[in-house]
Design a protein around this motif. Structure first.
Motif, PDB file in Angstrom:
ATOM      1  N   ASN A 148      37.842 106.249  14.853  1.00 18.96           N
ATOM      2  CA  ASN A 148      39.118 105.706  15.367  1.00 18.96           C
ATOM      3  C   ASN A 148      39.135 104.179  15.289  1.00 18.96           C
ATOM      4  OD1 ASN A 148      40.303 108.191  16.015  1.00 18.96           O
ATOM      5  ND2 ASN A 148      39.272 108.254  17.999  1.00 18.96           N
ATOM      6  N   LEU A 149      38.054 103.559  15.743  1.00 15.45           N
ATOM      7  CA  LEU A 149      37.991 102.096  15.660  1.00 15.45           C
ATOM      8  C   LEU A 149      37.992 101.654  14.196  1.00 15.45           C
ATOM      9  CD1 LEU A 149      37.759  99.350  17.099  1.00 15.45           C
ATOM     10  CD2 LEU A 149      35.275  99.617  17.036  1.00 15.45           C
ATOM     11  N   ALA A 150      37.306 102.423  13.362  1.00 14.74           N
ATOM     12  CA  ALA A 150      37.255 102.102  11.922  1.00 14.74           C
ATOM     13  C   ALA A 150      38.672 102.045  11.336  1.00 14.74           C
ATOM     14  CB  ALA A 150      36.421 103.144  11.191  1.00 14.74           C
ATOM     15  N   ARG A 151      39.494 103.053  11.657  1.00 12.95           N
ATOM     16  CA  ARG A 151      40.864 103.098  11.123  1.00 12.95           C
ATOM     17  C   ARG A 151      41.696 101.943  11.671  1.00 12.95           C
ATOM     18  NH1 ARG A 151      39.338 108.141  11.177  1.00 12.95           N
ATOM     19  NH2 ARG A 151      39.422 109.170   9.174  1.00 12.95           N
ATOM     20  N   HIS A 152      41.491 101.641  12.931  1.00 11.14           N
ATOM     21  CA  HIS A 152      42.226 100.538  13.564  1.00 11.14           C
ATOM     22  C   HIS A 152      41.900  99.216  12.866  1.00 11.14           C
ATOM     23  CE1 HIS A 152      44.161  98.357  16.811  1.00 11.14           C
ATOM     24  NE2 HIS A 152      43.073  97.626  16.968  1.00 11.14           N
ATOM     25  N   VAL A 153      40.617  98.984  12.600  1.00  8.89           N
ATOM     26  CA  VAL A 153      40.203  97.741  11.943  1.00  8.89           C
ATOM     27  C   VAL A 153      40.703  97.731  10.496  1.00  8.89           C
ATOM     28  CG1 VAL A 153      38.206  96.326  11.257  1.00  8.89           C
ATOM     29  CG2 VAL A 153      38.192  97.502  13.463  1.00  8.89           C
ATOM     30  N   GLU A 155      43.354  98.948   9.268  1.00  4.67           N
ATOM     31  CA  GLU A 155      44.782  98.584   9.217  1.00  4.67           C
ATOM     32  C   GLU A 155      44.977  97.075   9.308  1.00  4.67           C
ATOM     33  OE1 GLU A 155      47.233 100.651  12.078  1.00  4.67           O
ATOM     34  OE2 GLU A 155      46.686 102.592  11.224  1.00  4.67           O
ATOM     35  N   LYS A 156      44.069  96.410  10.021  1.00 13.06           N
ATOM     36  CA  LYS A 156      44.195  94.951  10.213  1.00 13.06           C
ATOM     37  C   LYS A 156      43.542  94.170   9.076  1.00 13.06           C
ATOM     38  CE  LYS A 156      45.134  95.388  14.863  1.00 13.06           C
ATOM     39  NZ  LYS A 156      46.405  95.152  15.393  1.00 13.06           N
ATOM     40  N   VAL A 157      42.710  94.854   8.290  1.00 15.55           N
ATOM     41  CA  VAL A 157      42.041  94.172   7.175  1.00 15.55           C
ATOM     42  C   VAL A 157      42.357  94.949   5.887  1.00 15.55           C
ATOM     43  CG1 VAL A 157      39.841  93.146   6.396  1.00 15.55           C
ATOM     44  CG2 VAL A 157      40.177  93.596   8.823  1.00 15.55           C
ATOM     45  N   PRO A 158      43.627  94.941   5.451  1.00 15.66           N
ATOM     46  CA  PRO A 158      44.032  95.821   4.347  1.00 15.66           C
ATOM     47  C   PRO A 158      43.418  95.440   3.004  1.00 15.66           C
ATOM     48  CG  PRO A 158      45.855  94.405   5.040  1.00 15.66           C
ATOM     49  CD  PRO A 158      44.733  94.153   5.991  1.00 15.66           C
ATOM     50  N   GLU A 159      42.907  94.215   2.899  1.00 10.32           N
ATOM     51  CA  GLU A 159      42.343  93.789   1.611  1.00 10.32           C
ATOM     52  C   GLU A 159      40.998  94.449   1.313  1.00 10.32           C
ATOM     53  OE1 GLU A 159      42.841  91.972   4.292  1.00 10.32           O
ATOM     54  OE2 GLU A 159      41.197  90.576   4.665  1.00 10.32           O
ATOM     55  N   LYS A 160      40.395  95.106   2.305  1.00 12.99           N
ATOM     56  CA  LYS A 160      39.087  95.757   2.061  1.00 12.99           C
ATOM     57  C   LYS A 160      39.233  97.273   2.050  1.00 12.99           C
ATOM     58  CE  LYS A 160      36.560  91.901   3.909  1.00 12.99           C
ATOM     59  NZ  LYS A 160      35.441  91.320   3.193  1.00 12.99           N
ATOM     60  N   ARG A 161      38.283  97.894   1.350  1.00 10.70           N
ATOM     61  CA  ARG A 161      38.269  99.345   1.281  1.00 10.70           C
ATOM     62  C   ARG A 161      37.317  99.870   2.360  1.00 10.70           C
ATOM     63  NH1 ARG A 161      34.993 102.211  -3.076  1.00 10.70           N
ATOM     64  NH2 ARG A 161      35.452 104.391  -2.666  1.00 10.70           N
ATOM     65  N   VAL A 194      45.929 100.288  25.424  1.00  5.16           N
ATOM     66  CA  VAL A 194      44.886 101.282  25.136  1.00  5.16           C
ATOM     67  C   VAL A 194      43.682 100.650  24.427  1.00  5.16           C
ATOM     68  CG1 VAL A 194      46.652 103.101  24.886  1.00  5.16           C
ATOM     69  CG2 VAL A 194      45.740 101.985  22.832  1.00  5.16           C
ATOM     70  N   HIS A 195      42.581 101.360  24.493  1.00  7.23           N
ATOM     71  CA  HIS A 195      41.376 100.951  23.765  1.00  7.23           C
ATOM     72  C   HIS A 195      41.463 101.541  22.347  1.00  7.23           C
ATOM     73  CE1 HIS A 195      37.145 100.264  22.871  1.00  7.23           C
ATOM     74  NE2 HIS A 195      37.107  99.484  23.939  1.00  7.23           N
ATOM     75  N   PRO A 196      41.020 100.784  21.323  1.00  5.83           N
ATOM     76  CA  PRO A 196      41.117 101.324  19.956  1.00  5.83           C
ATOM     77  C   PRO A 196      40.181 102.500  19.666  1.00  5.83           C
ATOM     78  CG  PRO A 196      40.109  99.141  19.954  1.00  5.83           C
ATOM     79  CD  PRO A 196      40.564  99.399  21.354  1.00  5.83           C
ATOM     80  N   GLU A 197      39.385 102.928  20.628  1.00  9.08           N
ATOM     81  CA  GLU A 197      38.627 104.177  20.457  1.00  9.08           C
ATOM     82  C   GLU A 197      39.541 105.392  20.613  1.00  9.08           C
ATOM     83  OE1 GLU A 197      35.326 104.258  23.158  1.00  9.08           O
ATOM     84  OE2 GLU A 197      34.359 102.540  22.240  1.00  9.08           O
ATOM     85  N   CYS A 198      40.786 105.169  21.045  1.00 10.30           N
ATOM     86  CA  CYS A 198      41.749 106.280  21.156  1.00 10.30           C
ATOM     87  C   CYS A 198      42.209 106.684  19.756  1.00 10.30           C
ATOM     88  CB  CYS A 198      42.971 105.848  21.965  1.00 10.30           C
ATOM     89  SG  CYS A 198      42.641 105.588  23.712  1.00 10.30           S
TER      90      CYS A 198
END
Ligand code: 13P
Ligand code: SF4
Length: 301
Positions: A148-153, A155-161, A194-198
């Motif tokens: 969940n945190l991985a997906r959240h991050v 989205e904020k760093v779209p230039e990386k895979r 909310v916490h990004p672990e959600c």
């Protein structure tokens, strides 16, 4: 002597530092030297000149404090206080991923074992993950353990895979979009923090997603007077202490981390008295898990 006074007296006598995470009971937060999110507490552990650190939290937090202070004794009031997510990544998967993707940065959430840290390139917490990941030269990121945190991050760093781990926090994973909608019906004026672990669908319905410290800071600055809180119930203590005029509602019942709740005034006092439950890591773990943690501190500074 009252237990609180006894803790304070022993703390002085032992030259001890008491660190407490926002998820432990309020009465422990009240007696601690520092209360904070996992990044802040890790910084405080790195800076201290006390002889002894008592970490009222879970094992990965105490292990991080030990890595940053190899010569000091670090105690966990309850030796069994652990974070289940910390064990939801494997060394074999890391090695396989490294073989498939040569330009890989293995980014491990601080909620991980020392062994996983030792096989990673850098650690992050929820409060610095975007900054740390953005600063890495690598274009492919394997983010473990929290999907969940991985997906959240990501989205904020779209230039990386991003390649995602499959871990999760049982407490935050249990929050659903339906819980958020139902809480909004009960409290239509409230902002949702909310916490990004959600799960993603919960984060998407929120007004703010961030670390425990981020949630507390946001609520303090916001003009809103009511908030629905999507993280562990322990944060209510600091939210209410700092904002007596505002109202806070848990997004659902049962937002309780059983491991954090293993910390008590009684076992904190016992730790100070008898020095039991010292955190020990192997020489190899001490050597190999420290660089990724240090790298996080350098980048996040
Ligand atoms: P923070 O880094 O926000 O304190 O979170 C730690 C944690 O365990 C969340 O469940
Ligand atoms: Fe681990 Fe979840 Fe507890 Fe945080 S709330 S310590 S992620 S189990």
């Amino acid at each position: 002597m009252e237990i609180i006074e006894e803790i304070r007296a022993l703390k002085q006598r032992r030259n001890a530092l008491i660190l407490a995470h926002y998820y432990v009971d309020g009465q422990i937060q009240a007696v601690a030297d520092y209360v904070g999110d996992s990044y802040f507490l890790s910084k405080k552990a790195a800076e201290t000149d006390c002889d002894l650190i008592v970490f009222c939290g879970v094992r990965f937090m105490a292990e991080s404090a030990k890595l940053l202070n190899p010569g000091k004794t670090v105690l966990l009031p309850d030796a069994s206080a652990d974070c289940p997510m910390a064990h939801m990544a494997g060394v074999r998967e890391i090695e396989e991923m490294r073989e498939i993707h040569p330009d890989l940065a293995v980014v491990c959430y601080i909620n991980s074992t020392a062994e996983i840290k030792a096989h990673s390139d850098v650690c992050v917490t929820s409060s610095n993950a975007v900054k740390v990941v953005s600063a890495l030269p690598n274009s492919t990121i394997y983010f473990i353990p929290d999907g969940n945190l991985a997906r959240h991050v990501a989205e904020k760093v779209p230039e990386k895979r991003f390649l995602y781990g499959h871990g999760h926090c049982p407490v935050h994973q249990a929050v659903t979009a339906g819980d958020v909608r139902a809480a909004k019906v009960r409290h239509p004026q409230a902002q949702v923090l909310v916490h990004p672990e959600c799960p993603k669908e919960v984060v998407d319905l929120s007004d703010y997603a961030g670390s425990t410290a981020g949630i507390i800071e946001y609520a303090g600055k916001s003009q809103a007077e009511e908030f629905i809180i999507g993280t562990e119930i322990g944060v209510m203590y600091e939210l209410e202490r700092r904002n007596p005029g505002k109202r806070f509602y848990p997004v659902k019942d049962g937002m309780i981390c059983p491991d954090m709740k293993l910390n008590s005034l009684q076992n904190l006092l016992a730790a100070l008295k008898d020095g039991k439950n010292a955190v020990n890591l192997s020489k190899e773990q001490m050597e190999n898990a420290l660089p990724p943690l240090k790298r996080m501190h350098e980048i996040a500074q």
